[in-house]
Design a protein around this motif. Sequence first.
Motif, PDB file in Angstrom:
ATOM      1  N   LEU A   1       0.841  -1.185   0.000  1.00  0.00           N
ATOM      2  CA  LEU A   1       0.000   0.000   0.000  1.00  0.00           C
ATOM      3  C   LEU A   1       0.882   1.243   0.000  1.00  0.00           C
ATOM      4  CD1 LEU A   1      -2.655  -1.038   2.677  1.00  0.00           C
ATOM      5  CD2 LEU A   1      -2.792  -1.297   0.200  1.00  0.00           C
ATOM      6  N   ASP A   2       0.386   2.328  -0.590  1.00  0.00           N
ATOM      7  CA  ASP A   2       1.198   3.549  -0.600  1.00  0.00           C
ATOM      8  C   ASP A   2       1.257   4.142   0.799  1.00  0.00           C
ATOM      9  OD1 ASP A   2      -0.908   5.649  -0.222  1.00  0.00           O
ATOM     10  OD2 ASP A   2      -1.650   4.822  -2.107  1.00  0.00           O
ATOM     11  N   VAL A   3       2.185   5.062   0.988  1.00  0.00           N
ATOM     12  CA  VAL A   3       2.502   5.567   2.319  1.00  0.00           C
ATOM     13  C   VAL A   3       1.305   6.235   2.982  1.00  0.00           C
ATOM     14  CG1 VAL A   3       3.961   7.179   3.599  1.00  0.00           C
ATOM     15  CG2 VAL A   3       4.931   5.851   1.724  1.00  0.00           C
ATOM     16  N   THR A   4       0.520   6.973   2.211  1.00  0.00           N
ATOM     17  CA  THR A   4      -0.638   7.667   2.779  1.00  0.00           C
ATOM     18  C   THR A   4      -1.669   6.677   3.304  1.00  0.00           C
ATOM     19  OG1 THR A   4      -0.314   9.492   1.238  1.00  0.00           O
ATOM     20  CG2 THR A   4      -2.462   9.342   2.316  1.00  0.00           C
ATOM     21  N   VAL A   5      -1.946   5.648   2.511  1.00  0.00           N
ATOM     22  CA  VAL A   5      -2.924   4.633   2.931  1.00  0.00           C
ATOM     23  C   VAL A   5      -2.386   3.851   4.128  1.00  0.00           C
ATOM     24  CG1 VAL A   5      -4.187   2.565   2.211  1.00  0.00           C
ATOM     25  CG2 VAL A   5      -3.880   4.455   0.609  1.00  0.00           C
ATOM     26  N   GLN A   6      -1.083   3.567   4.135  1.00  0.00           N
ATOM     27  CA  GLN A   6      -0.466   2.880   5.276  1.00  0.00           C
ATOM     28  C   GLN A   6      -0.721   3.657   6.566  1.00  0.00           C
ATOM     29  OE1 GLN A   6       3.658   1.903   4.985  1.00  0.00           O
ATOM     30  NE2 GLN A   6       3.451   0.822   3.040  1.00  0.00           N
ATOM     31  N   ALA A   7      -0.455   4.945   6.535  1.00  0.00           N
ATOM     32  CA  ALA A   7      -0.623   5.766   7.733  1.00  0.00           C
ATOM     33  C   ALA A   7      -2.072   5.763   8.194  1.00  0.00           C
ATOM     34  CB  ALA A   7      -0.155   7.198   7.455  1.00  0.00           C
ATOM     35  N   GLU A   8      -3.019   5.843   7.245  1.00  0.00           N
ATOM     36  CA  GLU A   8      -4.432   5.830   7.599  1.00  0.00           C
ATOM     37  C   GLU A   8      -4.820   4.507   8.267  1.00  0.00           C
ATOM     38  OE1 GLU A   8      -6.497   6.563   3.998  1.00  0.00           O
ATOM     39  OE2 GLU A   8      -6.035   8.706   3.932  1.00  0.00           O
ATOM     40  N   LEU A   9      -4.341   3.396   7.710  1.00  0.00           N
ATOM     41  CA  LEU A   9      -4.690   2.093   8.269  1.00  0.00           C
ATOM     42  C   LEU A   9      -4.088   1.893   9.656  1.00  0.00           C
ATOM     43  CD1 LEU A   9      -4.486  -0.270   5.160  1.00  0.00           C
ATOM     44  CD2 LEU A   9      -6.514   0.375   6.449  1.00  0.00           C
ATOM     45  N   LEU A  10      -2.875   2.383   9.868  1.00  0.00           N
ATOM     46  CA  LEU A  10      -2.255   2.245  11.181  1.00  0.00           C
ATOM     47  C   LEU A  10      -3.008   3.067  12.234  1.00  0.00           C
ATOM     48  CD1 LEU A  10       1.519   2.356  10.197  1.00  0.00           C
ATOM     49  CD2 LEU A  10       0.176   0.367  10.858  1.00  0.00           C
ATOM     50  N   ARG A  11      -3.391   4.266  11.870  1.00  0.00           N
ATOM     51  CA  ARG A  11      -4.194   5.081  12.796  1.00  0.00           C
ATOM     52  C   ARG A  11      -5.528   4.389  13.085  1.00  0.00           C
ATOM     53  NH1 ARG A  11      -2.092   9.521   9.761  1.00  0.00           N
ATOM     54  NH2 ARG A  11      -3.953   9.505   8.449  1.00  0.00           N
ATOM     55  N   LEU A  12      -6.093   3.786  12.052  1.00  0.00           N
ATOM     56  CA  LEU A  12      -7.352   3.075  12.216  1.00  0.00           C
ATOM     57  C   LEU A  12      -7.207   1.903  13.179  1.00  0.00           C
ATOM     58  CD1 LEU A  12     -10.264   2.380  11.397  1.00  0.00           C
ATOM     59  CD2 LEU A  12      -9.316   1.155   9.423  1.00  0.00           C
ATOM     60  N   LEU A  13      -6.144   1.108  13.019  1.00  0.00           N
ATOM     61  CA  LEU A  13      -5.928  -0.033  13.909  1.00  0.00           C
ATOM     62  C   LEU A  13      -5.790   0.414  15.362  1.00  0.00           C
ATOM     63  CD1 LEU A  13      -3.506  -2.372  11.908  1.00  0.00           C
ATOM     64  CD2 LEU A  13      -5.800  -2.932  12.718  1.00  0.00           C
ATOM     65  N   LEU A  14      -5.059   1.502  15.585  1.00  0.00           N
ATOM     66  CA  LEU A  14      -4.882   2.000  16.951  1.00  0.00           C
ATOM     67  C   LEU A  14      -6.204   2.459  17.557  1.00  0.00           C
ATOM     68  CD1 LEU A  14      -1.523   3.999  16.707  1.00  0.00           C
ATOM     69  CD2 LEU A  14      -1.955   1.925  18.035  1.00  0.00           C
ATOM     70  N   SER A  15      -7.000   3.175  16.768  1.00  0.00           N
ATOM     71  CA  SER A  15      -8.275   3.672  17.298  1.00  0.00           C
ATOM     72  C   SER A  15      -9.246   2.525  17.559  1.00  0.00           C
ATOM     73  CB  SER A  15      -8.894   4.688  16.332  1.00  0.00           C
ATOM     74  OG  SER A  15      -9.230   4.075  15.096  1.00  0.00           O
ATOM     75  N   LEU A  16      -9.248   1.515  16.675  1.00  0.00           N
ATOM     76  CA  LEU A  16     -10.117   0.358  16.880  1.00  0.00           C
ATOM     77  C   LEU A  16      -9.676  -0.453  18.091  1.00  0.00           C
ATOM     78  CD1 LEU A  16     -10.560  -0.835  13.183  1.00  0.00           C
ATOM     79  CD2 LEU A  16     -12.307   0.214  14.633  1.00  0.00           C
ATOM     80  N   GLN A  17      -8.378  -0.571  18.285  1.00  0.00           N
ATOM     81  CA  GLN A  17      -7.876  -1.288  19.452  1.00  0.00           C
ATOM     82  C   GLN A  17      -8.313  -0.595  20.736  1.00  0.00           C
ATOM     83  OE1 GLN A  17      -3.627  -1.219  19.951  1.00  0.00           O
ATOM     84  NE2 GLN A  17      -3.613  -3.087  21.177  1.00  0.00           N
ATOM     85  N   GLU A  18      -8.238   0.735  20.746  1.00  0.00           N
ATOM     86  CA  GLU A  18      -8.660   1.482  21.932  1.00  0.00           C
ATOM     87  C   GLU A  18     -10.157   1.352  22.152  1.00  0.00           C
ATOM     88  OE1 GLU A  18      -8.526   6.095  23.615  1.00  0.00           O
ATOM     89  OE2 GLU A  18      -7.383   5.520  21.839  1.00  0.00           O
ATOM     90  N   GLU A  19     -10.935   1.388  21.064  1.00  0.00           N
ATOM     91  CA  GLU A  19     -12.395   1.303  21.173  1.00  0.00           C
ATOM     92  C   GLU A  19     -12.858  -0.054  21.674  1.00  0.00           C
ATOM     93  OE1 GLU A  19     -16.317   1.355  18.210  1.00  0.00           O
ATOM     94  OE2 GLU A  19     -14.453   2.344  17.574  1.00  0.00           O
ATOM     95  N   PHE A  20     -12.247  -1.127  21.137  1.00  0.00           N
ATOM     96  CA  PHE A  20     -12.710  -2.473  21.451  1.00  0.00           C
ATOM     97  C   PHE A  20     -11.871  -3.159  22.538  1.00  0.00           C
ATOM     98  CE2 PHE A  20     -14.260  -1.708  17.132  1.00  0.00           C
ATOM     99  CZ  PHE A  20     -15.590  -2.087  17.248  1.00  0.00           C
TER     100      PHE A  20
END
Length: 333
Positions: free
Chosen positions: A183-202
């Motif tokens: 994945l390109d760098v921008t999408v990578q950063a978005e997915l990593l932020r998403l994983l962190l927020s989902l981990q905190e939520e769940f």
Amino acid sequence: MLLDVQQLSVDIPTAQGVLHAVQGISFSVDNGETLCIVGESGCGKSLTALALMNLLPRRAIRTAGRLAFSGTELQALSAAAMNKLRGENMAMIFQEPMTSLNPVFTIGDQMTDVLRQHRRVSQREARERAIYLLTRVGIGKAETRLGQYPHQLSGGLRQRVMIAMALMCDPKLIIADEPTTALDVTVQAELLRLLLSLQEEFGMGLLLITHDLGIVSRMADNVAVMYAGQIVESGPVISIFENPLHPYTQGLMACLPTPERKRMQHLRAIPGTVPALVGQLSGCRFRGRCPYAQPICAEDVALRPYAHDHAYRCVLPPDISLANAAVTLETNP
């Protein structure tokens, strides 16, 4: 403790002999914790993840002193019990979503099937859950996406679908095997932020497998560095990055581009090649590439404690290892 792994090994019989792909590794993951397993391609990271999920190739042989999830010994589970655990309490985000998603079924069929396999819910309830999670992972027009096939989505969207699918049953542990590969760098950063927020939520535990130290620095609470099927260093992420003790970890750090290094200077490469892991193995696996190798390195080397849960697999004392790391980073900008 959510996940407790002790002395996990994976052996694969081949025509040339037994391939010792994973060799007696131990680690743990707690609720809400992120453990990153890092290492170069072929070091055994993905096979470790597949061993936890009991999804190894048919000929592979898994052994462990302990392989426990929430106190349940995974090695004692029947195939039916393991099938129930997978997806419901332990879920995996695979490395390549195009080969993980079934090309002949719609996104909606695949997502709702996951939930209905494990929970007694109606098709409508499963569909509503899928729409919510697709929206939660940042996919617009989620209801329309449910009717699409994997080939109609970009790589980034397919990876988001994989993340949403893994969350369908609110698992306690997510195993993410290089989820940002290709994945390109921008999408990578978005997915990593998403994983962190989902981990905190769940409140999930996250076992993240990667070869990218930049991802490790942003995501990890603890790190396990793998080389040639073994964990050669483990500990809190700050301790690993500030005080790398194993020569292999030091080499990885020296390969990183940093703002302090002068422009146009070459990054360091670790010389040599990874040893063959077939047949009888002994001694430090890194000794053929290590600038500090000694005759004693031909003998088996155990992990030795350092401080604050930091351990490394090397005969060098910590003060010498740290001095070597400073020289390595200074002379190889």
